[in-house]
Design an enzyme around this catalytic site. Sequence first.
Site, PDB file in Angstrom:
ATOM      1  N   ASP A   1       0.841  -1.198   0.000  1.00  0.00           N
ATOM      2  CA  ASP A   1       0.000   0.000   0.000  1.00  0.00           C
ATOM      3  C   ASP A   1       0.879   1.252   0.000  1.00  0.00           C
ATOM      4  O   ASP A   1       2.045   1.213   0.401  1.00  0.00           O
ATOM      5  CB  ASP A   1      -0.899  -0.008   1.232  1.00  0.00           C
ATOM      6  CG  ASP A   1      -2.124   0.884   1.076  1.00  0.00           C
ATOM      7  OD1 ASP A   1      -2.381   1.368  -0.051  1.00  0.00           O
ATOM      8  OD2 ASP A   1      -2.831   1.090   2.070  1.00  0.00           O
TER       9      ASP A   1
ATOM     10  N   GLU B   1       2.803   4.783  -4.294  1.00  0.00           N
ATOM     11  CA  GLU B   1       2.955   5.764  -5.384  1.00  0.00           C
ATOM     12  C   GLU B   1       4.369   6.357  -5.466  1.00  0.00           C
ATOM     13  O   GLU B   1       4.786   6.614  -6.609  1.00  0.00           O
ATOM     14  CB  GLU B   1       1.911   6.887  -5.223  1.00  0.00           C
ATOM     15  CG  GLU B   1       0.483   6.450  -5.381  1.00  0.00           C
ATOM     16  CD  GLU B   1      -0.039   5.702  -4.163  1.00  0.00           C
ATOM     17  OE1 GLU B   1      -0.968   4.895  -4.334  1.00  0.00           O
ATOM     18  OE2 GLU B   1       0.487   5.910  -3.053  1.00  0.00           O
TER      19      GLU B   1
ATOM     20  N   ASP C   1      -8.742   4.299  -3.162  1.00  0.00           N
ATOM     21  CA  ASP C   1      -9.716   4.546  -2.099  1.00  0.00           C
ATOM     22  C   ASP C   1     -11.001   5.160  -2.640  1.00  0.00           C
ATOM     23  O   ASP C   1     -11.342   6.312  -2.360  1.00  0.00           O
ATOM     24  CB  ASP C   1      -9.097   5.464  -1.042  1.00  0.00           C
ATOM     25  CG  ASP C   1      -7.948   4.800  -0.305  1.00  0.00           C
ATOM     26  OD1 ASP C   1      -7.853   3.560  -0.344  1.00  0.00           O
ATOM     27  OD2 ASP C   1      -7.133   5.516   0.303  1.00  0.00           O
TER      28      ASP C   1
END
Length: 797
Positions: A404, A407, A472
């Site tokens: 997670d 990026e 999300d």
Amino acid sequence: MKNARIAHLALCLAASPLATAQNAERQLQGFTRSQDTLDIATSDGRYLIKPYADNIVETTFIPAGERADPASHAVAMAPGQVQATLKDEGARLVFATPGIAVTIDKQPFRISYAYKGRPLVAEKRGYGRGKEFETIEFALSDGEALYGAGARAVGMNRRGHRFELYNKAHYGYGNRSELLNYTMPVALSSKKYAIHFDNPQTGWLDFDSRKDGTLRYEVSGGRKTYQVVAGDSWDEVMAGYTGLTGRQPLPPRWAFGNFASRFGYRSEAETRAVVDKFIAEKIPLDAVVLDLFWFGKEVKGTMGNLDWDRDSFPHAERMMADFKRKGVKTIVISEPFVLTTSKRWQEAVERKVLATDERGQSATYDFYFGNTGLIDLYKPEGRDWLWNIYKQLKQGGVGGWWGDLGEPEVHPAGLRHGGRPANAVHNVYGHDWARLIAEGYRKEFPQERPFILMRAGYSGSQRFGMIPWSGDVSRSWGGLQSQMEISLQMGMQGLAYMHSDLGGFAGPVLDDELYVRWLQYGVFQPVFRPHAQHEVAPEPVFRSARAKVLARQAVWLRYAMLPYNYTLAFDNSQTGMPLMRPLMFVENDPERAVDRAGTYLWGPDFLVSPVVEPGAARHEVFFPNSGSVWFDLHTDAVHRGGVLEVVKPVEAHIPVFVRAGAFVPMARVVQSTRDYTGRQIDLHYYHDASVAASNGKLYHDDGETAGAYEAGKYEIVRFNSRYAGGTLAIGFATETGKAYPAAGRGFRLKVHNVQARPRSVTVDGRAVAASWNARHKLLDVQVPARRQLQAKVVVVL
């Protein structure tokens, strides 16, 4: 004859709208050819043009004073031994493979591309340098639709938008998002070609936002390299692009089952109770996902511990072993951040694991979770440290990985990674994180297929087995509405397993209708994984009685489709064709499908149209291909292709249809894919007199061995049908890999749309007692189980 064809290509390009593309300042000064590369000297640099295959060519521009950078994060294919010809026609050069012709006009200088005589695209100004960006420009044709640029939600045809190339989370997005976690520098055209800009640095991809017919790539630095991939069909474009950037290895079979997941399970006792509740409720389950509470009691302050919190999970290894015996894998989250308050902070600093500042010291900065450093994947100290943690956790029983915030979510521009600036690695960080795990498995656990769930990556991340999700998304109807487009577009760009948090992630919204519709859609998308913030339970076992019933039905259908879905995944690993496919892939009038995302194909055989509005009393479905026939999956009602039709939604399922001539292998529902054997298959064949011949297949292996097909550890049963003169013949032919111990496999053949009781039914020439259901027009024939089955069923209608 070949020279005449090349001359014809050049004339076609000269007469095309792309012929206006030019750069008057650039002058050709000479050219040479060495082996497979054409080297063109210009007044401001050099062009290197190199074919990879008949339908793939790479072009690199090296500005004067710069050196070529041969390194590519995206390309997995080696340049092929392609028979390319070079012809100097005076005014132009034509460098041609048997598929792609590259025409270089000398004055004014221009490079253009055609495929089998069909003009594709041309450089407009080509390479240029501005105050902020280096650019490459192409001229587009009128009416040309564009796709690509990674994960976005702006409409299927993305022409008219300028997209930032900077992986960035968009918390709580709905039906629209111009920038999400996963960006890619690739453009695909309705003219059946793709341009991939082979540079992960940050920048922009402009899909003609100025309405001047220009595709413009803008980048902060790095390589000026792009590949053009073309084909006669979308199948060929997908095969070419994934051949270039790599194909997704077949995931473990359990990845096609149901997941229990939320933000998050806080203790061993709670996690055990959830798994047991799924079993008690007879809702199949294959994996449980642990969010960040596995390593800390609080959301903030503990990231980077990367070890079990023994207060909350005192017997984690025993827990995971117990789950495995129940057919449930344990997946744990990890992030690339090590907080200064974490247990491993000092260790990370001392071992030089972290990205550095301009002084060469471990860099720290603040973000939501605390004061942090970022693991540097671009030096061996960072890679080795992280992999050894994963290795230890795996040896303790962890069955899959959830990466997670990759990026990376907060990534200051001043950070240095292995000597490189942050912007040079930002978009490829998740890609290299997935690479770390994939390569670790190949070295340490070579027989096992890894499960790698990540929300950020780059072109070609699929070859590491990355399974991305759409971030999300809000728990809203708008959030659901955007998911088809995101998955379809990412599948076109090689990432065939893009999926969503089923039910939506963000916001404490309790809406059972939305929840059920999202799960019903989830049956026909790559990974079935409900996941959300904890305020409203994402697991069906905790929903209202009616929602639970409908959710259970959706999960059961997902498990029944396991043989079809696993075969579909095998095909993706071999050909690159995505699991979810836009209608334009098959529509014989592409203009009618160019901007449709609400109805799509699941594999070659299913037409799926999710219900994405509350209380819908009517629903539009576009049936592709005039002359084709589609059957309602649940009622067998007939629908004709080439028609936009209004259907009435029902509560129990979303509209799903099956192509006439389709073979659909299905299984009996099991509590876990561990219990699936494939020994007895219900094979549905959708008969229609308009289909004279058809074929399909079933792929099977042990579901866990890496490279099973390549190692010969597999079985493929191929099906074919022939219909003529009132007689339907269906054949079975088994191919077994050299290292596969063949097992008996029986089929219950279910032929749909049989309008009257057959006059006779034979299996291998012997009459059998087949069952015919007059109400459902369904013929049921038992094909006995045999090893390496070869059989023929003949039905005289």
